[in-house]
Write an enzyme that holds these catalytic residues in place. Structure first.
Site, PDB file in Angstrom:
ATOM      1  N   HIS A 284       0.815  -1.225   0.000  1.00 23.28           N
ATOM      2  CA  HIS A 284       0.000   0.000   0.000  1.00 23.28           C
ATOM      3  C   HIS A 284       0.845   1.270   0.000  1.00 23.28           C
ATOM      4  O   HIS A 284       1.820   1.381   0.720  1.00 23.28           O
ATOM      5  CB  HIS A 284      -1.054  -0.011   1.096  1.00 23.28           C
ATOM      6  CG  HIS A 284      -0.525  -0.009   2.503  1.00 23.28           C
ATOM      7  ND1 HIS A 284      -0.155   1.157   3.151  1.00 23.28           N
ATOM      8  CD2 HIS A 284      -0.308  -1.008   3.384  1.00 23.28           C
ATOM      9  CE1 HIS A 284       0.254   0.859   4.387  1.00 23.28           C
ATOM     10  NE2 HIS A 284       0.185  -0.448   4.555  1.00 23.28           N
ATOM     11  N   GLU A 330      -4.802   1.927   2.789  1.00 20.36           N
ATOM     12  CA  GLU A 330      -4.903   0.752   3.661  1.00 20.36           C
ATOM     13  C   GLU A 330      -5.075   1.169   5.108  1.00 20.36           C
ATOM     14  O   GLU A 330      -5.815   0.556   5.866  1.00 20.36           O
ATOM     15  CB  GLU A 330      -3.642  -0.128   3.519  1.00 20.36           C
ATOM     16  CG  GLU A 330      -3.736  -1.500   4.217  1.00 20.36           C
ATOM     17  CD  GLU A 330      -3.280  -1.506   5.672  1.00 20.36           C
ATOM     18  OE1 GLU A 330      -3.545  -2.500   6.355  1.00 20.36           O
ATOM     19  OE2 GLU A 330      -2.686  -0.519   6.141  1.00 20.36           O
TER      20      GLU A 330
END
Lengths: 473, 473
Positions: A284, A330
């Site tokens: 991420h 995330e």
């Protein structure tokens, strides 16, 4: 009879030779990935830029947008078949001015504490929050103490991560409910604020950020929530034993703004035989803002990019479509992971495999898999190929948050498992910085990921791993 | 027939139950070692003192003597059966004033280099050594260049450690001859000095000390030898390509003094059944002087002490005699290791096992063993007991320098194998310091060592590992 036996032996020998040839070829290809990563790797340079030129990449921030543009342009240099941005709306929570807090240790004497707002928290009132403190060992203690002991106070959640657990992520899992749900639950008993012991196994001065949620709690009932450093936790807890009515003050200046436009960054090598079968590797792009997010998850981002570069540089042409996906958000929303899976479903895409690296850039130890028995058996047959690289860990377990929404059907999910001992020294803190990442460890991780992607691409999960055309049916 | 079969089944089942019981008991005892080490360990506090209160412990220094006294007094607090000092004469090499060096980059312009004398080197002449530089890739290049190209010059050994080797100790082994023998060999061709690329896999500003030897070279022919940092190496090598006749200057102030009295520190739990069978666990007390020797080998010292403490604290009473030996002078003479083995031989002592920790205080991955086939097979049968602790590596290989002299007969030797990726970032440098050691990683190593010592003590190498009395014959 004799000639039949000879034939059998001959057949067996031919199979053995073919199998041995394949295994030798696999060993060689895997060796190439490691050599290329360790001798001519790009992951460390990419991480240097992400960490030192861009820095912390909170969702919705200018830095997050810079990271989108930088990684897209770097992927474009790799000669992939496609590179694109996938739009996704993300929450934008901003810290505002740095937090401040202190313990009133006596009349006119205070001790400052190292404190950080939890992601998603409301601010304290303009003048800050000052109140007596009630220390608890977890959410379950709240009911026991009840409103009469909690109302008007700051609840201090102080159940430590368990040091006796070998996997530190397990220790994290056993304590993080206090951070995530502590404020929501304490508010129900009339608390005016929450402070949480940082999710850290050692004693130091760095508060650990991280996400929290109020669930369905009405806006008017939301109370500010922050983490304080473990050294300050120990001091506060000790002082409370002899000075139960001490007061703590803290001021948070954070704010939840409207959602903003952001992107997942995606690059693809289109499969030569099965372009419709998709294998994802990713990490991420967003991070918390206190450090520069080198371990969480700059490392996973650059390792995932490196996997595709290693394929290109070593001349390996995957049969399936290999996608690197750099997910946005995330940390406080998982919007990128959800959006990617949603679009995949809409388009009826067939994801056969997804691998995430989001456990830090430390020495790789192996992988955790979400797979059925047959799939897992196939995976385990590859273990000997990893032994020269001291990769021993192949177990069932969690894969990764961002790829989680892809779960279902026959999609196998995997997560890189690096050594976890030091991860929570840095996680979500001001010292999750580039200098904490070892170039070699990062590069070993990238090569290990490339090796697994290669084996899954070559052998798939449908048939014997010995057959070169295993993924053809 | 039928009843005989039943009897066999019954027998088999009883054996199974006994074996299962033993295995459960072993699991529990091992869990206790890990819990005690991780939750109530002493190793990290001991290392703090050794590193931060005492510091670098070069053989023959006051610091080395302080370390002898400190560890002896700490061992005495553990309630062992015996603690003593074993006298050993050690070489005393002193650095003198810090080294200094520069590259003459142009007329009147210089660039300082980060340089450190190699242990055992002679000093430069009073005014330093200034000469042209010849870069070589190893000792074997010297004969090729010959006296005509080397005489009067400084030889610059610049073959890097191989980054593609996964085990960094292998990479070290492939480069360290330049440091150890470079001066001895270059002197034969009339070189006036030697500088060596630091034994380091990354680029940084820290020169790496380490031992060298002149062998039989007459005193008058000995030339000064130093290591320079990898960043300076890269600069020098690059500059040499465009400016072959540049000059380098360096000044070393080191000196070899007469041998002095020092000690191995030894503590013992006397065996309850076989006091005459001795098992050693150890590390080395001395270190280089640039840093505080936390990884090399403060970690091994405190882990070895912790093994005996874990036995005492968990109430495990070994059948064999368990000795912790803190060896003196591993770095530049190995006098402690040799003395210990010499005395053991004189006394006719029976050493059945020795384990050394001298590869840094990083996450333990397993052990290297010097053992025969039957012994190694027994060891491998214990692997499942280590899996919960992510200890997977059980291979034949080197054990440890200090215990090496015990080799022979049936003595099994073992070395703890921690993760090696970052070891040579710190090894023999000014940044081998306490802050580079992770408390958890150190403690996991100690518990892993205790677990192996326990299994060897309980099952020995003579018989089936299933039988509790295996070491009784």
């Amino acid at each position: 009879m004799k000639s039949f036996k000879s034939l059998l032996i001959l057949l067996f020998l031919s199979f053995s030779v073919v199998a041995q040839d394949q295994s030798d070829k696999d060993s060689l290809n895997i060796r190439n990935f490691y050599d290329m990563s360790l001798l001519h790797g790009k992951s460390y340079d990419w991480l240097d830029y992400l960490s030192n030129e861009i820095g912390g990449r909170l969702s919705g921030s200018y830095e997050a947008q810079q990271a989108v543009e930088y990684t897209k342009s770097e992927l474009e240099k790799l000669g992939l078949d496609k590179v694109w941005l996938q739009p996704v709306m993300v929450p934008k929570w901003v810290r505002g001015e740095r937090e401040f807090g202190y313990i009133q240790t006596g009349p006119g004497s205070t001790r400052n504490i190292n404190i950080t707002a939890l992601g998603g928290s409301v601010a304290t009132p303009q003048g800050g929050t000052r109140a007596k403190v009630i220390e608890v060992q977890g959410i379950e203690d709240l009911a026991e103490y009840g409103r009469k002991n909690i109302e008007g106070k700051i609840v201090f959640f102080n159940r430590p991560m368990r040091a006796d657990l070998i996997n530190t992520f397990e220790a994290y899992g056993g304590a993080v409910d206090q951070r995530h749900d502590g404020a929501k639950e304490a508010a129900k008993y009339g608390a005016v604020g929450v402070i949480v012991r940082s999710m850290n196994l050692r004693l130091d001065d760095y508060p650990h950020a991280g996400n929290m949620s109020y669930g369905d709690l009405p806006k008017s009932e939301r109370i500010p929530a922050a983490a304080i450093s473990t050294n300050d936790v120990e001091y506060l807890s000790g002082l409370l034993k002899i000075q139960k009515d001490l007061e703590l003050y803290f001021k948070l200046n954070c704010k939840q703004l409207d959602d903003v436009q952001s992107y997942n960054v995606i690059g693809e090598i289109t499969g030569s035989e099965h372009p419709e079968k998709i294998m994802v590797v990713g990490g991420h792009l967003d991070s918390w803002d206190l450090g520069d997010g080198s371990h969480d998850d700059g490392a996973g981002v650059v390792q995932s990019m490196e996997v595709l570069r290693l394929f290109k540089e070593t001349g390996y042409k995957p049969k399936n479509t290999i996608r690197v996906v750099l997910f946005m958000n995330e940390e406080n929303g998982l919007r990128g992971g959800k959006k990617y899976a949603e679009v995949a479903k809409e388009k009826g895409e067939n994801h056969v495999f997804a691998l995430e690296s989001d456990s830090g850039g430390f020495t790789p130890r192996g992988f955790g898999f979400e797979a059925n028995d047959a799939q897992f058996e196939k995976i385990q047959s590859w273990k000997p190929l990893f032994e020269p690289y001291l990769i021993h860990y192949f177990e069932r377990g969690e894969s990764g948050a961002d790829i989680g929404p892809l779960k279902g059907g026959n999609t196998v999910l995997a997560g890189l498992k690096p050594d976890s001992q030091r991860y929570f020294d840095y996680h979500h803190t001001a010292i999750d910085t580039f200098d904490k990442v070892s170039k070699r460890e990062l590069e070993l991780g990238a090569a290990t990921m490339a090796s697994l992607m290669y084996l899954v691409d070559k052998y798939g999960f449908d048939n014997s791993h010995k057959a070169d055309s295993a993924s053809s049916q």
